[in-house]
Design a protein around this motif. Structure first.
Motif, short mmCIF file in Angstrom:
data_model
loop_
_atom_site.label_atom_id
_atom_site.label_comp_id
_atom_site.label_asym_id
_atom_site.label_seq_id
_atom_site.Cartn_x
_atom_site.Cartn_y
_atom_site.Cartn_z
N ASP A 1 0.82 -1.22 0.00
CA ASP A 1 0.00 0.00 0.00
C ASP A 1 0.85 1.26 0.00
O ASP A 1 0.32 2.36 -0.24
CB ASP A 1 -0.89 0.04 1.25
CG ASP A 1 -1.84 -1.13 1.33
OD1 ASP A 1 -2.72 -1.25 0.46
OD2 ASP A 1 -1.70 -1.93 2.28
N GLY B 1 -3.02 4.01 -1.71
CA GLY B 1 -1.63 3.83 -2.08
C GLY B 1 -0.83 5.12 -1.91
O GLY B 1 -1.32 6.21 -2.25
N SER C 1 -4.54 -0.30 -4.43
CA SER C 1 -4.72 -0.16 -2.98
C SER C 1 -5.85 0.81 -2.67
O SER C 1 -6.07 1.79 -3.39
CB SER C 1 -3.42 0.36 -2.36
OG SER C 1 -3.64 0.75 -1.02
N LEU D 1 0.02 -0.31 -5.83
CA LEU D 1 -0.30 1.01 -5.32
C LEU D 1 -1.56 1.56 -5.96
O LEU D 1 -2.37 2.22 -5.30
CB LEU D 1 0.88 1.95 -5.52
CG LEU D 1 2.13 1.61 -4.70
CD1 LEU D 1 3.31 2.48 -5.13
CD2 LEU D 1 1.88 1.77 -3.22
#
Length: 224
Positions: free
Chosen positions: A79, A129, A126, A123
């Protein structure tokens, strides 16, 4: 779930003083930390702090890809990334800016490119992110004796801004709110600001992604 709690964050160059501070702050905030460095012995204290340690040379694209594969095989999606790979070489004016010194400094930029590519999908997917680097105020005020250093930092900043544009485009194309952000921290010197950097990085998860994406945040020691 709020803030950095329950996020998984990879720190590149985690054995530095700034890396140790970041590990401590993230663990305290409830995050899972993957601490990377080239020397497993130097990483060992970070394991004692609660981090998963991974001995890897981030300048080696094959090793970075293998790291991503190991994490994914263990069901781990990243993340956040805090890129702390760096160093300093300079002096001697323009004529003193040697090719050897430049290549040493360039390793930081190379590592950034490898890591941001390897974990780009993580990312972007996420719920929150975050990618951050530490740059230098010399980008805006370069000196002849630090031309190599300023050039590498400027290139790194450009890369991070491009990463952020990719996050914005991905969200726009998907018709979704932006959830990932790429941020630049700038310092005149990181010495003495390690804890401030760690706290500022953790605080990114309390901010709206679209509001901080592409931001340049200057950290200063205001103590006289």
């Amino acid at each position: 779930m709020r803030g950095a709690a329950e996020r998984t964050v990879l720190i590149g160059g985690a054995t530095s003083a700034a890396g140790v501070a970041a590990v401590g702050a993230l663990v305290a905030a409830g995050a899972t930390v993957v601490a990377t460095g080239r020397d497993r012995d130097r990483l060992a204290p970070l394991a004692a702090m609660g981090a998963r340690i991974e001995a890897v040379d981030l300048v080696d694209e094959v090793e970075v890809s293998a790291l991503a594969s190991r994490l994914h095989a263990d069901g781990i999606a990243v993340d956040g990334v805090l890129h702390l790979v760096g160093g300093w070489r300079g002096g001697g004016g323009i004529a003193g800016q040697t090719e050897a010194d430049y290549r040493v400094l360039e390793a930081s930029f190379t590592a950034l490119r490898h890591v941001s590519r390897a974990f780009d999908e993580d990312l972007r997917r996420s719920p929150a992110g975050r990618l951050a680097i530490v740059s230098s105020t010399t980008v805006d005020h370069p000196a002849a004796g630090g031309a190599n250093y300023a050039a590498v930092k400027a290139a790194s900043e450009a890369w991070v801004r491009a990463v952020g544009q990719g996050y914005r485009k991905a969200a726009r194309d998907a018709g979704e709110p932006q959830r990932a952000a790429a941020v630049i921290f700038r310092v005149a010197s990181l010495a003495g600001l390690e804890s401030a950097l760690a706290d500022a990085f953790v605080d990114l998860w309390d901010a709206d992604a679209a509001a901080v994406d592409g931001a340049v945040i200057e950290l200063r020691d205001d103590v006289d």
